[in-house]
Design a protein around this motif. Structure first.
Motif, PDB file in Angstrom:
ATOM      1  N   SER A 289      21.893   3.043  25.780  1.00  0.00           N
ATOM      2  CA  SER A 289      21.547   1.889  24.954  1.00  0.00           C
ATOM      3  C   SER A 289      22.726   1.350  24.164  1.00  0.00           C
ATOM      4  O   SER A 289      22.550   0.438  23.357  1.00  0.00           O
ATOM      5  N   PRO A 330      23.030  -0.542  17.860  1.00  0.00           N
ATOM      6  CA  PRO A 330      21.665  -0.388  18.379  1.00  0.00           C
ATOM      7  C   PRO A 330      21.118   1.031  18.196  1.00  0.00           C
ATOM      8  O   PRO A 330      21.857   2.011  18.188  1.00  0.00           O
ATOM      9  N   PHE A 331      19.799   1.074  18.068  1.00  0.00           N
ATOM     10  CA  PHE A 331      19.121   2.361  18.081  1.00  0.00           C
ATOM     11  C   PHE A 331      18.974   2.825  19.529  1.00  0.00           C
ATOM     12  O   PHE A 331      18.988   2.012  20.461  1.00  0.00           O
ATOM     13  N   THR A 333      17.185   3.196  22.628  1.00  0.00           N
ATOM     14  CA  THR A 333      15.961   2.559  23.128  1.00  0.00           C
ATOM     15  C   THR A 333      15.805   2.846  24.607  1.00  0.00           C
ATOM     16  O   THR A 333      16.774   3.153  25.313  1.00  0.00           O
ATOM     17  N   GLN A 334      14.576   2.691  25.097  1.00  0.00           N
ATOM     18  CA  GLN A 334      14.262   2.858  26.508  1.00  0.00           C
ATOM     19  C   GLN A 334      13.349   1.717  26.938  1.00  0.00           C
ATOM     20  O   GLN A 334      12.326   1.455  26.300  1.00  0.00           O
ATOM     21  N   GLN A 335      13.720   1.004  28.003  1.00  0.00           N
ATOM     22  CA  GLN A 335      12.978  -0.151  28.480  1.00  0.00           C
ATOM     23  C   GLN A 335      12.171   0.238  29.723  1.00  0.00           C
ATOM     24  O   GLN A 335      12.712   0.804  30.677  1.00  0.00           O
TER      25      GLN A 335
END
Length: 379
Positions: A289, A330-331, A333-335
């Motif tokens: 990320s 950014p933290f 994250t997973q999309q």
């Protein structure tokens, strides 16, 4: 008196036992008197002495061997020997006291000569000189008090026992030798900050058996010298400078060159960070990320308190600098994409990007654009 290997009698007086010579002379005189008798027979001597024992003017005759005469003689002899040895004992104690005074003087002299150059080695040499003088004092005193004593006789007396003692104290001797080697080679000194396995702190004392360190949270840890000598130890204060580093993640849509420039500017503006070597910012990872940029800088002195203080100020400056210039932090994250098979845009990379750019060239057509059974796009 002994006749034919048998004890016939012992002579006593009211004043105590005779000396051996006096006792022998008295017995010989009595026997001589018996031999002058006309009716004397040697085989009747035992009976005669038993019946006439009361006629001895010097005392009485006791045929029982279970008396305290031998014990008294031993004690008397020990007392006489002790009285004879008193001058040697007194002189030996005086010599021992003199050696103790000399040993203390030698210890202070060695410590004064070597402490300003190598304090740890000076302490080792002073202790060894003191112990060596004490051992010499014991040997000299034993030789004076016991004239027949020699160091060779002591070694012979130990014999196999010395080997058994060596095996029993093997670990102690190993730590002792390791401590001597540590003090001679000095991989670290008192006051250095070291890390050994899970322990990290400041060295308080290096003894001949173990090393004491004070952890950063105020606890004392005692580590055997053999462990420190045979295993890897990290010395954080071995050099004047120390490099620190921290990974900073920026967004994939941010410009890397701009972010690197801002990070270096932020580090240079912090007090305590060295300009030579200069701070650095290098890309180290394209993570899930974020793009990770490693910030590296040098501090002096490299002690733990200074390291933590410098890291706190540097990270605060980097975060503020990037946020002021619009750089995303950014933290993780997973999309997750759910494909609807009924949509006409399913699989159309011109309209649906699954985390990668479509590119400028031709892309595979969408499923809706391909007629059933055809291999080429429709139209």
């Amino acid at each position: 008196m002994v006749l034919r290997a048998d004890t016939l009698f012992r002579v006593y007086t009211k004043l105590g036992p005779f000396l051996p010579r006096e006792r022998a002379a008295l017995i010989a005189e009595k026997v001589k008197r018996l031999e002058t008798r006309p009716n004397f027979r040697p085989d009747s001597l035992r009976l005669y002495l038993a019946n006439k024992s009361s006629n001895f003017p010097c005392g009485h005759v006791c045929q029982s061997t279970m008396d305290f005469s031998l014990a008294w003689q031993k004690l008397h002899q020990i007392g006489r020997d002790l009285m004879l040895a008193l001058p040697n004992i007194g002189f030996g104690l005086v010599v021992f006291a003199v050696f103790i005074v000399v040993a203390r003087g030698v210890r202070l002299l060695v410590l004064r000569i070597t402490s300003h150059r190598r304090p740890s080695l000076g302490r080792l040499l002073s202790r060894l000189s003191y112990v060596g003088m004490l051992i010499l004092a014991v040997l000299v005193t034993a030789t004076i008090v016991l004239p027949g004593f020699t160091p060779t006789s002591l070694i012979s007396a130990l014999g196999v026992g010395g080997i058994a003692i060596g095996f029993a104290f093997k670990d102690i001797f190993q730590n002792f030798l390791a401590g001597i080697l540590l003090l001679l080679t000095e991989p670290f000194q008192i006051g250095d900050q070291i890390k050994y396995k899970d322990f990290e702190g400041t060295v308080e004392d290096i003894q001949t058996r173990a090393t004491a360190i004070k952890t950063y949270d105020g606890r004392r840890v005692i580590i055997p010298n053999a462990e420190l000598f045979t295993n890897a130890v990290t010395v954080n204060t071995a050099y004047d400078k120390r490099r620190l580093q921290y990974d900073v993640g920026i967004g994939y849509g941010d410009d890397i060159a701009t972010a690197r420039k801002l990070i270096i500017e932020a580090i240079k503006g912090v007090d305590g960070v060295l300009t030579d070597p200069a701070p650095e910012a290098i890309v180290v990872d394209l993570a899930g990320s974020s793009v990770n940029i490693r910030a590296r800088w040098w501090v002096d002195p490299p002690r733990q308190a200074d390291v933590l203080d410098a890291q706190d100020r540097v990270l605060e400056a980097i975060k503020n600098k990037l946020s002021e210039n619009g750089i995303d932090l950014p933290f993780p994250t997973q999309q997750i994409l759910f494909h609807n098979q009924t949509e006409a845009t399913d699989g159309n990379r011109r309209q649906q990007r699954e985390g990668w750019p479509a590119g400028k060239g031709d892309v595979p057509p969408a499923r809706a654009e391909v007629a059933p059974g055809d291999t080429q796009p429709a139209g």
